[in-house]
Design a protein around this motif. Structure first.
Motif, PDB file in Angstrom:
ATOM      1  N   LEU A  44       0.689  -1.164   0.069  1.00 52.34           N
ATOM      2  CA  LEU A  44       0.043  -0.043   0.063  1.00 52.34           C
ATOM      3  C   LEU A  44       0.804   1.331   0.010  1.00 52.34           C
ATOM      4  O   LEU A  44       0.737   2.305  -0.758  1.00 52.34           O
ATOM      5  CB  LEU A  44      -0.865  -0.120   1.288  1.00 52.34           C
ATOM      6  CG  LEU A  44      -2.106   1.047   1.136  1.00 52.34           C
ATOM      7  CD1 LEU A  44      -3.368   0.484   0.107  1.00 52.34           C
ATOM      8  CD2 LEU A  44      -2.680   1.250   2.587  1.00 52.34           C
ATOM      9  N   LEU A 155      -6.941   5.040  -0.705  1.00 59.96           N
ATOM     10  CA  LEU A 155      -6.059   3.872   0.118  1.00 59.96           C
ATOM     11  C   LEU A 155      -6.416   3.758   1.748  1.00 59.96           C
ATOM     12  O   LEU A 155      -6.375   4.964   2.326  1.00 59.96           O
ATOM     13  CB  LEU A 155      -4.394   4.053  -0.054  1.00 59.96           C
ATOM     14  CG  LEU A 155      -3.996   4.341  -1.464  1.00 59.96           C
ATOM     15  CD1 LEU A 155      -2.412   4.425  -1.577  1.00 59.96           C
ATOM     16  CD2 LEU A 155      -4.250   3.081  -2.296  1.00 59.96           C
ATOM     17  N   ASP A 157      -5.460   2.194   5.288  1.00 59.70           N
ATOM     18  CA  ASP A 157      -4.418   1.213   6.114  1.00 59.70           C
ATOM     19  C   ASP A 157      -4.996   0.953   7.210  1.00 59.70           C
ATOM     20  O   ASP A 157      -4.897   1.591   8.494  1.00 59.70           O
ATOM     21  CB  ASP A 157      -3.047   1.899   6.165  1.00 59.70           C
ATOM     22  CG  ASP A 157      -1.994   0.976   6.494  1.00 59.70           C
ATOM     23  OD1 ASP A 157      -2.198  -0.218   6.808  1.00 59.70           O
ATOM     24  OD2 ASP A 157      -0.769   1.564   6.620  1.00 59.70           O
TER      25      ASP A 157
END
Length: 357
Positions: A44, A155, A157
């Motif tokens: 990522l 994205l 996380d």
């Protein structure tokens, strides 16, 4: 939409990603799933531009971004701890990236108000300090701050890992709904298999920097391609060769008693001895059970194995500890591995659809 092309990431002598290749389609909610240290966050961060590649390339929407700085990649990122600025109020947090881009005050205010409405943040909340917000509200601020820049890719996380279990379950649905509302390609990193199964369009399961399987949640769960995926995702029983041999004796063709064999615990049915069934029945004794609200987990003993099975609490008959029962197995639900990719557990009329088990 997103392509990892033979990407390698090294930290000194340690190789975190060895020859990593992956394709994420436009508009997908795609999850990187695996245990701690498997390389999912490294992948990522490589996509975000926070980690340099030792080899390979990354493309987004047909454009090579391998050597672009993170600010020019058109990706937005939400971190595990949200990384909100405590000295700024909510409006200032969301507007931060726009001000870095030197947008006008009027355009900045317009875009902040627009994104706040879409993620369900009120004007009153925009004036609050982030410390005054709940965990779920802080998550929406972090998402708004990422989306206000109109990125091509979002994205995430492990954005739910710091929340309590009930709030985590609640926010899964909200997060998936938001992603669908915006239609933005999303890459989500988690070690939580329930999150991955309930939220994803597709999942890549990683182990030691390598992709074990890519597929839909159902494919990953029901047709686990490797023994690692089988044992990491969900709860399984490992069956002894002797028990597998009894299935073959009972008429289940195509089973390899020498292969490592598993069955998921909810696919083992517990019935009264001699009750009607479709499958292969094996006598067993209930050693103990644990209560989980909506279901019980039974710990059982057969002639060859100690197994677990799940039965709903409101499903009628509930066996007692020490009681004799029959366990019913569908041979087509068995997962067999012989040191390589998954091999079909059964080849019969039922498996004519050609699914690999």
């Amino acid at each position: 939409m997103i392509t990892f092309d033979d990407v390698t990431v090294r930290f000194d002598s340690f190789t975190a990603l060895p020859g990593f290749s992956l394709q994420v389609e436009e508009g997908e909610f795609f999850t990187l799933l695996g245990p701690s240290g498997c390389g999912k966050s490294t992948a990522l961060r490589a996509l975000a531009g926070f980690v340099d590649l030792s080899a390979g390339d990354i493309h987004v929407a047909g454009r090579k971004i391998t050597h672009l700085p993170s600010g020019k990649r058109e990706v937005g990122m939400v971190f595990q701890n949200y990384a909100l600025f405590p000295g700024m109020n909510v409006r200032e947090n969301i507007a931060f990236g726009l001000r870095v881009q030197k947008l006008s005050r009027a355009e900045t205010d317009r875009r902040v108000n627009e994104i706040a409405e879409r993620v369900d943040l009120s004007q009153q909340q925009l004036g609050k300090q982030v410390s005054e917000l709940s965990g779920g509200q802080q998550q929406r601020v972090a998402i708004a701050r990422a989306l206000v820049l109109h990125p091509k890719v979002l994205l995430l996380d492990e954005p739910l890992s710091n929340l309590d279990a009930k709030l985590r379950r609640q926010l899964r649905g909200q997060l998936k709904q938001l992603q669908g509302q915006f239609g933005i390609t999303t890459v989500y990193v988690t070690h939580d298999q329930d999150e991955a199964l309930s939220m994803s369009d597709r999942i890549a399961v990683l182990d030691q920097g390598r992709i074990e399987q890519v597929g839909t949640p159902q494919e990953v769960y029901d047709r686990s391609a490797t023994e690692f995926v089988c044992t990491f995702v969900g709860e399984v029983n490992r069956l002894s060769p002797a028990l597998v041999g009894t299935f073959a004796t009972a008429g289940a063709s195509g089973l390899d008693s020498g292969a490592t064999t598993y069955v998921r615990i909810e696919k083992v049915k517990v019935i009264r001895p001699g009750a009607a069934h479709s499958g292969i029945a094996v006598p067993a004794t209930v050693d103990s059970h644990t209560y989980h609200g909506m279901h019980n987990v039974y710990h059982l003993r057969t002639e060859h194995d100690r197994l677990r099975a799940v039965a709903t609490v409101h499903g009628g008959w509930q066996p007692r500890d020490g009681e004799r029962v029959d366990l019913v197995f569908d041979p087509d639900s068995l997962l067999q591995y012989s040191g390589g990719p998954a091999v079909p557990a059964v080849q019969d009329v039922a498996s004519a659809a050609g699914a690999t088990r």
